[in-house]
Scaffold this motif. Structure first.
Motif, mmCIF file in Angstrom:
data_model
loop_
_atom_site.group_PDB
_atom_site.id
_atom_site.type_symbol
_atom_site.label_atom_id
_atom_site.label_comp_id
_atom_site.label_asym_id
_atom_site.label_seq_id
_atom_site.Cartn_x
_atom_site.Cartn_y
_atom_site.Cartn_z
ATOM 1 N N ASP A 136 36.152 45.494 46.674
ATOM 2 C CA ASP A 136 36.488 44.644 45.526
ATOM 3 C C ASP A 136 35.977 43.234 45.779
ATOM 4 O O ASP A 136 36.483 42.550 46.676
ATOM 5 N N THR A 155 36.106 39.514 45.191
ATOM 6 C CA THR A 155 37.197 38.671 44.683
ATOM 7 C C THR A 155 36.757 37.251 44.358
ATOM 8 O O THR A 155 37.247 36.675 43.403
ATOM 9 N N THR A 156 35.857 36.670 45.153
ATOM 10 C CA THR A 156 35.361 35.319 44.846
ATOM 11 C C THR A 156 33.910 35.189 45.287
ATOM 12 O O THR A 156 33.484 35.827 46.250
ATOM 13 N N LYS A 199 40.436 41.578 54.053
ATOM 14 C CA LYS A 199 39.472 40.591 53.564
ATOM 15 C C LYS A 199 38.202 40.595 54.420
ATOM 16 O O LYS A 199 38.268 40.733 55.638
ATOM 17 N N SER A 227 34.520 46.116 41.252
ATOM 18 C CA SER A 227 34.881 47.080 42.291
ATOM 19 C C SER A 227 33.844 48.189 42.361
ATOM 20 O O SER A 227 33.224 48.535 41.357
ATOM 21 N N GLU A 286 45.775 36.228 43.266
ATOM 22 C CA GLU A 286 44.437 35.856 42.800
ATOM 23 C C GLU A 286 43.372 36.413 43.746
ATOM 24 O O GLU A 286 42.322 36.867 43.312
ATOM 25 N N LEU A 287 43.671 36.389 45.033
ATOM 26 C CA LEU A 287 42.740 36.920 46.022
ATOM 27 C C LEU A 287 42.560 38.427 45.847
ATOM 28 O O LEU A 287 41.476 38.955 46.020
ATOM 29 N N LEU A 288 43.647 39.102 45.505
ATOM 30 C CA LEU A 288 43.588 40.554 45.357
ATOM 31 C C LEU A 288 43.032 41.005 44.007
ATOM 32 O O LEU A 288 42.752 42.183 43.826
ATOM 33 N N LYS A 289 42.870 40.085 43.079
ATOM 34 C CA LYS A 289 42.371 40.436 41.753
ATOM 35 C C LYS A 289 40.841 40.533 41.795
ATOM 36 O O LYS A 289 40.150 39.533 41.977
ATOM 37 N N PRO A 290 40.299 41.740 41.644
ATOM 38 C CA PRO A 290 38.847 41.890 41.806
ATOM 39 C C PRO A 290 38.044 41.441 40.588
ATOM 40 O O PRO A 290 38.479 41.569 39.452
#
Length: 185
Positions: free
Chosen positions: A71, A73-74, A141, A62, A55-59
């Motif tokens: 990217d 992410t949150t 991050k 971008s 979930e953290l890596l899902k942008p």
């Protein structure tokens, strides 16, 4: 009569030995079940960790600038602290190790046109503002935290991150993101 008593003792002995064997087997099964439950709990923790990592890596959005991919992410807003924290991942997309990554500042514009600015763009450990020797294709991050007077706006209309270029004397580069949803907590 004697045969009935012998027959009764014989069946009683068989029944007792079967029940005893089942009792021993159930104790073994209970201990095996405890071990399997403990392994299952550990696997669930690992599974949740990997889900959080994915979930953290899902942008959300971008942008590629100066050999880097950024990217978002949150974006979390804190109503109690009156802050908006933007988390993003940066990755060197070139084949060579990049000597550094540093951002001069970041600012965003809310839906009403208000601008907020910060110079604290943390891109390295211990809230460092400069990362050194960035290897290719390794996501790292980073966070930006803005102080905000309001906690009601739902989106960031535009977020600009001003990046120092890899060429020392070159002009600074803008990484621009638009229409980013804020999750207020």
């Amino acid at each position: 009569m004697k045969t009935k008593i012998c027959l009764f003792i014989f069946f009683q002995t068989i029944l007792t030995s079967v029940l005893f064997a089942q009792k021993n087997n159930s104790i073994e099964l209970e201990s095996e079940l405890k071990i399997i439950k403990a392994k299952n709990e550990e696997l669930e923790l690992q599974n949740n960790y990997f889900k959080d990592t994915l979930e953290l890596l899902k942008p959300i959005q971008s942008v590629k600038v100066d050999g880097l991919q950024l990217d978002i992410t949150t974006i979390i807003g804190s109503k109690t602290d009156k802050t908006v924290t933007v988390t993003f991942m940066y990755k060197n997309i070139e084949t060579e190790t990049r000597s550094f990554f540093q951002c001069e500042q970041a600012y965003f514009v809310d839906p009403q046109g208000n601008q907020l600015q910060t110079y604290e763009v943390f891109v390295s450990f211990n809230n460092g503002i400069r990362a050194e020797n960035i290897k290719p294709n390794i996501s790292t991050k980073a966070t930006i935290t803005f102080k905000t007077p309001e906690t009601t706006f739902p989106i960031i209309r535009q977020l600009k991150i001003i990046v120092y270029p890899k060429e020392v004397m070159a002009k600074q580069i803008e990484a621009i993101f638009e229409n980013l949803d804020i999750v207020w907590k």
